[in-house]
Motif scaffolding. Structure first.
Motif, PDB file in Angstrom:
ATOM      1  N   LYS A 155      47.738  38.577  37.183  1.00 40.65           N
ATOM      2  CA  LYS A 155      48.066  38.996  38.550  1.00 40.65           C
ATOM      3  C   LYS A 155      47.082  40.045  39.053  1.00 40.65           C
ATOM      4  N   SER A 156      46.704  40.972  38.176  1.00 38.53           N
ATOM      5  CA  SER A 156      45.737  41.990  38.582  1.00 38.53           C
ATOM      6  C   SER A 156      44.387  41.361  38.908  1.00 38.53           C
ATOM      7  N   LEU A 157      43.922  40.477  38.045  1.00 37.53           N
ATOM      8  CA  LEU A 157      42.637  39.823  38.286  1.00 37.53           C
ATOM      9  C   LEU A 157      42.685  38.929  39.526  1.00 37.53           C
TER      10      LEU A 157
ATOM     11  N   LYS B 108      41.290  45.922  50.259  1.00 37.69           N
ATOM     12  CA  LYS B 108      41.081  47.211  49.589  1.00 37.69           C
ATOM     13  C   LYS B 108      39.603  47.567  49.485  1.00 37.69           C
ATOM     14  N   LEU B 109      38.796  46.729  48.876  1.00 41.76           N
ATOM     15  CA  LEU B 109      37.382  47.053  48.689  1.00 41.76           C
ATOM     16  C   LEU B 109      36.643  47.154  50.021  1.00 41.76           C
ATOM     17  N   ALA B 110      36.917  46.251  50.940  1.00 41.04           N
ATOM     18  CA  ALA B 110      36.205  46.262  52.222  1.00 41.04           C
ATOM     19  C   ALA B 110      36.412  47.584  52.949  1.00 41.04           C
ATOM     20  N   LYS B 111      37.643  48.054  52.996  1.00 43.56           N
ATOM     21  CA  LYS B 111      37.925  49.297  53.714  1.00 43.56           C
ATOM     22  C   LYS B 111      37.315  50.505  53.011  1.00 43.56           C
ATOM     23  N   GLN B 112      37.323  50.503  51.689  1.00 44.40           N
ATOM     24  CA  GLN B 112      36.809  51.667  50.977  1.00 44.40           C
ATOM     25  C   GLN B 112      35.279  51.704  50.963  1.00 44.40           C
TER      26      GLN B 112
ATOM     27  N   ALA C  31      40.781  37.985  45.102  1.00 41.12           N
ATOM     28  CA  ALA C  31      41.235  37.690  46.467  1.00 41.12           C
ATOM     29  C   ALA C  31      40.666  38.675  47.490  1.00 41.12           C
ATOM     30  N   GLN C  32      39.768  39.568  47.075  1.00 44.41           N
ATOM     31  CA  GLN C  32      39.218  40.571  47.989  1.00 44.41           C
ATOM     32  C   GLN C  32      38.388  39.927  49.099  1.00 44.41           C
TER      33      GLN C  32
ATOM     34  N   ILE D 221      48.063  45.971  41.381  1.00 39.24           N
ATOM     35  CA  ILE D 221      47.683  44.929  42.334  1.00 39.24           C
ATOM     36  C   ILE D 221      46.974  45.570  43.521  1.00 39.24           C
ATOM     37  N   TRP D 222      45.844  44.991  43.921  1.00 37.81           N
ATOM     38  CA  TRP D 222      45.137  45.422  45.132  1.00 37.81           C
ATOM     39  C   TRP D 222      45.532  44.558  46.321  1.00 37.81           C
ATOM     40  N   LEU D 223      45.605  45.181  47.512  1.00 31.99           N
ATOM     41  CA  LEU D 223      45.685  44.397  48.729  1.00 31.99           C
ATOM     42  C   LEU D 223      44.305  43.780  48.999  1.00 31.99           C
TER      43      LEU D 223
END
Length: 300
Positions: free
Chosen positions: A19-21, A93-97, A26-27, A88-90
């Motif tokens: 689930k984490s991966l 997450k990466l795009a905004k940060q 899904a980013q 779990i990341w939304l």
């Protein structure tokens, strides 16, 4: 924009790893690679990781601090993002940060989360920092940086000395302490992580967790406090050093309280005394010590 290496260390996390991966892959931000460090798992975690497009390192169990250090050394991206094997990341997450790091020039950016407990309860974390915070406001008087929400510049972490294998619990806090001097941290006030709080979590481990916090502060950070705080105005440096000392005292008090609950008030008593010396202004330190004192059996 810069390439991100997503770093995930796992020790017997087969139940949640997929689930984490899945949340990583899904980013919406796509310029990333994934490094999974299998820290001596015996439950097939490594086999699960092999089913994903990631680089897998399988090593003998060395603990969380050693894993963080190794992953930063092995990362290939300009930026490093951490995620625990049960978080779990939304998707954004990466795009905004990454956008925030680009906009602010910060060394590290972190976000808010939902704490999701094993009993099904969910608590929102909405961090409120002081106005115009410096980097130490993000890590004192407590560590406000959720590891699975952290994105930071790899070369800055290496230049600061990196994480250390000397820590098992609170090991991410050590990394933020050494990274903070002379650098800018930024907080993104959005919930971008679902942070799992299990009964077996390191941060939920009672006496050992507080013992590790005390070791981190008393043995690793306070001896370097003047060096780490040297770039701050003297009043701010003194304030943050007092916070370190106080937090070390609170950790001792929590250790003593755990011993009291285990029915060992005699061993707890000296820890209570030491806690009062370090944190005399904290009410719960006195309350716990008084409760211990009142628990003494009456003389025959």
């Amino acid at each position: 924009m810069g390439r991100v290496t997503v770093c995930l260390s796992v020790y017997n996390g087969a139940a949640t790893l997929a689930k984490s991966l899945d949340s990583v892959f899904a980013q919406t931000y796509r310029d990333f690679d994934v490094l999974v460090l299998d820290d001596g798992s015996t439950d097939g975690s490594g086999e699960i990781a092999r089913g994903y497009d990631c680089r897998l390192l399988s090593i003998p169990n060395g603990g969380r601090g050693a894993a963080l250090k190794r992953m930063v050394e092995e990362a290939k991206g300009e930026l490093v993002a951490l995620i625990d094997c049960d978080d779990i990341w939304l998707p954004e997450k990466l795009a905004k940060q990454v956008a925030q790091i680009d906009a602010t020039g910060a060394t590290l950016v972190h976000a808010d989360c939902w704490y999701e407990y094993s009993d099904g309860s969910i608590v929102e974390r909405n961090l409120q920092l002081p106005k115009d915070p410096c980097s130490f406001d993000h890590i004192l008087p407590s560590n406000w940086i959720i590891a699975s929400s952290a994105l930071f510049r790899r070369t800055d972490m290496l230049a600061a000395g990196n994480f250390t294998p000397d820590t098992l619990r609170s090991c991410d806090w050590y990394g933020w302490f050494v990274l903070a001097p002379g650098r800018e941290f930024a907080h993104l006030p959005e919930k971008l992580v679902r942070y799992s709080v299990l009964s077996t979590s390191l941060a939920n481990a009672g006496y050992k967790f507080h013992e590790a916090q005390h070791y981190l502060l008393n043995d690793l950070i306070l001896p370097r406090a003047d060096e780490l705080l040297a770039g701050l105005p003297p009043t701010d440096a003194a304030k943050f050093k007092r916070m370190m000392v106080t937090r070390a005292g609170i950790a001792l008090s929590s250790m003593a309280s755990a011993l009291d609950k285990k029915g060992d008030p005699r061993s707890a008593r000296e820890l209570h005394r030491r806690a009062i010396r370090l944190a005399p202004g904290v009410a719960r330190v006195w309350t716990r010590a008084l409760r211990n004192l009142l628990s003494r059996p009456s003389p025959a």
